[in-house]
Design an enzyme around this catalytic site. Structure first.
Site, PDB file in Angstrom:
ATOM      1  N   LYS A 122       0.929  -1.246   0.132  1.00 31.93           N
ATOM      2  CA  LYS A 122      -0.016  -0.022  -0.051  1.00 31.93           C
ATOM      3  C   LYS A 122       0.797   1.075  -0.048  1.00 31.93           C
ATOM      4  CE  LYS A 122      -3.009   2.630   2.983  1.00 31.93           C
ATOM      5  NZ  LYS A 122      -3.746   2.601   4.082  1.00 31.93           N
ATOM      6  N   ASP A 140      -6.806   0.122  -0.012  1.00 37.00           N
ATOM      7  CA  ASP A 140      -6.680   0.289   1.261  1.00 37.00           C
ATOM      8  C   ASP A 140      -8.246  -0.253   1.907  1.00 37.00           C
ATOM      9  OD1 ASP A 140      -8.645   2.291   0.573  1.00 37.00           O
ATOM     10  OD2 ASP A 140      -7.466   4.000   1.260  1.00 37.00           O
TER      11      ASP A 140
END
Length: 217
Positions: A122, A140
Site C-alpha cells: 500500500k 486500502d
C-alpha cells in the site's frame, strides 16, 4: 473490450465527475516526505499525520537528518500518531537504507521500496503513484470495500484485490481509483448503511441493485 472493463471505466468516469478535486490528503512536497508520512500514517488519521509532519519535516527535512535522529526523541515526536516506537525505528532504519543503497533518494521501484522496513504494498504503491508518476493500484480499506460491492473484486485480501482491479481497469486509471473509492466510501458507500438512494453509480452496482430488489420484495 469486455463488459466488465467497460463497466469499470464507466464507474471511474462517473465518480471522477462526482469528486473532481479529490487527491492525496497527506501533505508532502517531495517523495521522501510522502514516504515518511505514509509510514507514520499507519492506523492514524491524515489530520494527525499532517499535524505531526508539519514540525517533523522542519526538523528532519531529508534522509540525512532523519538517519541521525535520536530514537527516544523521535518516539516522543510521533506520540500523536500512535505506535510511536515501531514507527520511529522504521523511519530511522529506512532513512539509513536510503543513504546506504540509494544515495539518499527514494527509489521508484516496487521491489526496492518493499525492502524498506515498515513499507508494504500500500505504501509502496502510494509513493509510486503519487511521487514517481507510475501507475499504481493502492488498495486500502475503502478501496477494498467499495470495489467489492461494485463487483470488481471478489476478495478482501488486498493483494488479490489489487491484482483483480489491475486486470479490469486500464493502468491510466489505477492511481486515481484509490482517491475516488475513498471519497465515495466516505460520502456514500459507507461501511454501514450505504446510501443507495443517492449513489450515482447505483445502476452499475450489483450490491446496490440487490438491495433495491430486497427492499421492493
Amino acid at each position: 473490450m469486455n463488459r466488465e472493463r467497460e463497466r469499470a471505466i464507466e464507474i471511474f468516469h462517473i465518480l471522477d465527475r462526482e469528486y473532481p478535486g479529490v487527491g492525496p490528503t497527506i501533505n508532502f512536497s517531495n517523495p521522501f516526505e510522502l514516504l515518511i508520512a505514509s509510514m507514520i500514517g499507519a492506523r492514524a488519521t491524515d489530520e494527525s499525520v499532517n499535524r505531526t509532519t508539519k514540525s517533523l519535516f522542519r526538523k528532519y527535512p531529508d534522509p540525512q537528518a532523519l538517519a541521525r535522529a535520536d530514537y527516544e526523541t523521535l518516539v516522543d515526536e510521533l506520540r500523536n500518531v500512535g505506535l510511536a516506537e515501531p514507527k520511529a525505528r522504521y523511519v530511522i532504519e529506512a532513512s539509513r537504507i536510503l543513504l546506504d543503497r540509494h544515495d539518499g533518494k527514494v527509489p521508484c521501484s516496487m521491489s526496492e521500496l518493499l525492502e524498506l522496513p515498515g513499507v508494504g504494498r500500500k505504501i509502496a504503491s502510494m509513493v509510486l503513484g503519487n511521487a514517481c508518476g507510475q501507475p499504481a493500484m493502492i488498495v486500502d480499506t475503502h478501496v477494498n470495500r467499495v470495489s467489492n460491492r461494485l463487483g470488481l473484486t471478489t476478495s478482501t485480501n488486498p493483494a488479490i484485490a489489487e491484482r483483480q482491479l489491475k486486470e479490469v481497469l486500464p493502468e491510466q486509471y489505477w492511481t486515481r481509483w484509490n482517491f475516488l473509492m475513498i471519497a465515495h466510501g466516505r460520502a456514500i458507500c459507507t461501511a454501514r448503511n450505504p446510501r443507495h438512494d443517492v449513489c450515482v453509480v447505483l445502476h452499475l452496482c450489483p450490491t446496490g441493485q440487490a438491495a433495491l430488489r430486497t427492499r421492493a420484495a
